[in-house]
Design a protein around this motif. Structure first.
Motif, mmCIF file in Angstrom:
data_model
loop_
_atom_site.group_PDB
_atom_site.id
_atom_site.type_symbol
_atom_site.label_atom_id
_atom_site.label_comp_id
_atom_site.label_asym_id
_atom_site.label_seq_id
_atom_site.Cartn_x
_atom_site.Cartn_y
_atom_site.Cartn_z
ATOM 1 N N UNK A 174 0.821 -1.206 0.000
ATOM 2 C CA UNK A 174 0.000 0.000 0.000
ATOM 3 C C UNK A 174 0.857 1.257 0.000
ATOM 4 N N UNK A 175 1.987 1.225 0.692
ATOM 5 C CA UNK A 175 2.857 2.403 0.729
ATOM 6 C C UNK A 175 3.478 2.696 -0.631
ATOM 7 N N UNK A 176 3.704 1.672 -1.437
ATOM 8 C CA UNK A 176 4.204 1.871 -2.799
ATOM 9 C C UNK A 176 3.117 2.490 -3.672
ATOM 10 N N UNK A 181 0.122 9.023 1.666
ATOM 11 C CA UNK A 181 -1.060 8.875 2.504
ATOM 12 C C UNK A 181 -0.648 8.859 3.985
ATOM 13 N N UNK A 182 -0.928 9.942 4.691
ATOM 14 C CA UNK A 182 -0.502 10.061 6.090
ATOM 15 C C UNK A 182 -1.228 9.061 6.980
ATOM 16 N N UNK A 183 -2.504 8.816 6.713
ATOM 17 C CA UNK A 183 -3.245 7.837 7.509
ATOM 18 C C UNK A 183 -2.653 6.441 7.346
ATOM 19 N N UNK A 210 -11.056 2.495 4.777
ATOM 20 C CA UNK A 210 -11.404 3.416 3.690
ATOM 21 C C UNK A 210 -10.340 4.496 3.524
ATOM 22 N N UNK A 211 -9.683 4.854 4.624
ATOM 23 C CA UNK A 211 -8.657 5.882 4.557
ATOM 24 C C UNK A 211 -7.314 5.351 4.067
ATOM 25 N N UNK A 212 -7.065 4.051 4.249
ATOM 26 C CA UNK A 212 -5.716 3.514 4.055
ATOM 27 C C UNK A 212 -5.598 2.407 3.018
ATOM 28 N N UNK A 213 -6.644 1.656 2.798
ATOM 29 C CA UNK A 213 -6.574 0.426 2.002
ATOM 30 C C UNK A 213 -6.697 0.776 0.519
ATOM 31 N N UNK A 214 -5.661 0.544 -0.282
ATOM 32 C CA UNK A 214 -5.729 0.951 -1.687
ATOM 33 C C UNK A 214 -6.847 0.269 -2.469
ATOM 34 N N UNK A 249 -0.393 -6.474 -7.013
ATOM 35 C CA UNK A 249 -0.194 -7.051 -5.681
ATOM 36 C C UNK A 249 0.185 -8.521 -5.767
ATOM 37 N N UNK A 250 -0.402 -9.257 -6.707
ATOM 38 C CA UNK A 250 -0.102 -10.682 -6.838
ATOM 39 C C UNK A 250 1.383 -10.920 -7.075
#
Length: 254
Positions: A174-176, A181-183, A210-214, A249-250
């Motif tokens: 998710x960070x990539x 995204x600060x959350x 909802x704030x964090x999950x791509x 992601x896979x």
């Protein structure tokens, strides 16, 4: 009524849900041994709830029924699941003791996957993980995106009780995808501390997801931009953007 994750197998969670009077439920027992170690001296659960047919979610059911004969088992309408007293699907309800859960159809990971929602809780199986979603073993990207949309429409305060401890691995991906995204940064730091201390990272809240999950943020400009950098043709279509994100992601290695 606080849900409790019971670690099982390599990275599964079996969920129990109890009240102060000794009533309880069991969700997705993939292995009987950790359930017996944690709860085997209790009276039988009111019910066993199953989200899908994979053995790491149902494998413990025969041994548990041998220990607690007659416990009702509620499961998807899928012949690959044995030991089911009631076959259920989207729009049904499960009533067990003081609990009442709405059954949500969530195909994608498998074609017959379901989730259970009620009492501020979501038992999402392998559809929605913290910071991720399940692989598409049987369903289509459109199936899974529709399922995630259905779950994302639930209240922010809903506790997400999913089937695996995947949060840190999902956070790395998710960070990539969503690096500013600060959350998400806060959630990753929180999850790292929890795992360092030997605690589960779950349940999370749907508001956090909802704030964090791509995979719940497929319409966010930052997520679409990351998809467009890999596959420009996919980025303009919601389903194709989701499909590309899942393919990414896979093959992802941190």
């Amino acid at each position: 009524m606080q849900p409790t994750p019971i670690p099982a197998l390599s990275d599964n969670y079996i969920w129990s849900l109890g009240d102060g009077d000794g009533d309880w439920l069991l969700i997705d027992p993939g292995d009987a041994e950790p359930v017996m170690a944690a709860l085997g001296d209790r009276p039988p659960p009111r019910a066993i709830l199953l989200t899908h047919h994979h053995d790491d979610h149902i494998g413990g059911v025969p041994a548990l029924l041998a220990h607690w004969p007659g416990v009702p088992v509620h499961a998807p309408a899928d012949p690959r699941i044995g030991h089911a007293d009631r076959r259920i699907g989207g729009g049904d309800h499960v009533d067990a003791g003081r609990w009442r859960f709405e059954v949500l159809a969530t195909p994608g990971h498998t074609v017959s996957h379901i989730a259970f929602h009620g009492h501020g809780l979501l038992f999402s199986g392998d559809t929605l993980f913290s910071l991720g979603c399940g692989r598409l073993f049987e369903g289509t990207p459109r199936d899974m995106l529709g399922s995630l949309d259905r779950l994302a429409a639930l209240p922010d305060t809903t506790l997400v009780c999913c089937g695996h401890e995947y949060t840190l691995a999902n956070a790395a991906f998710a960070r990539v995808v969503d690096p500013d995204n600060a959350a998400l940064r806060r959630r990753q730091a929180q999850a790292t501390t929890m795992r360092d201390q030997g605690h589960p990272t779950l349940p999370s809240t749907l508001g956090e997801e909802r704030a964090c999950n791509p995979f719940l943020r497929i319409d966010a400009p930052a997520v679409r931009a990351s998809v467009a950098a890999r596959a420009p043709a996919a980025a303009s279509d919601r389903v194709e953007a989701f499909a590309e994100l899942r393919r990414w992601k896979d093959g992802f290695r941190a």
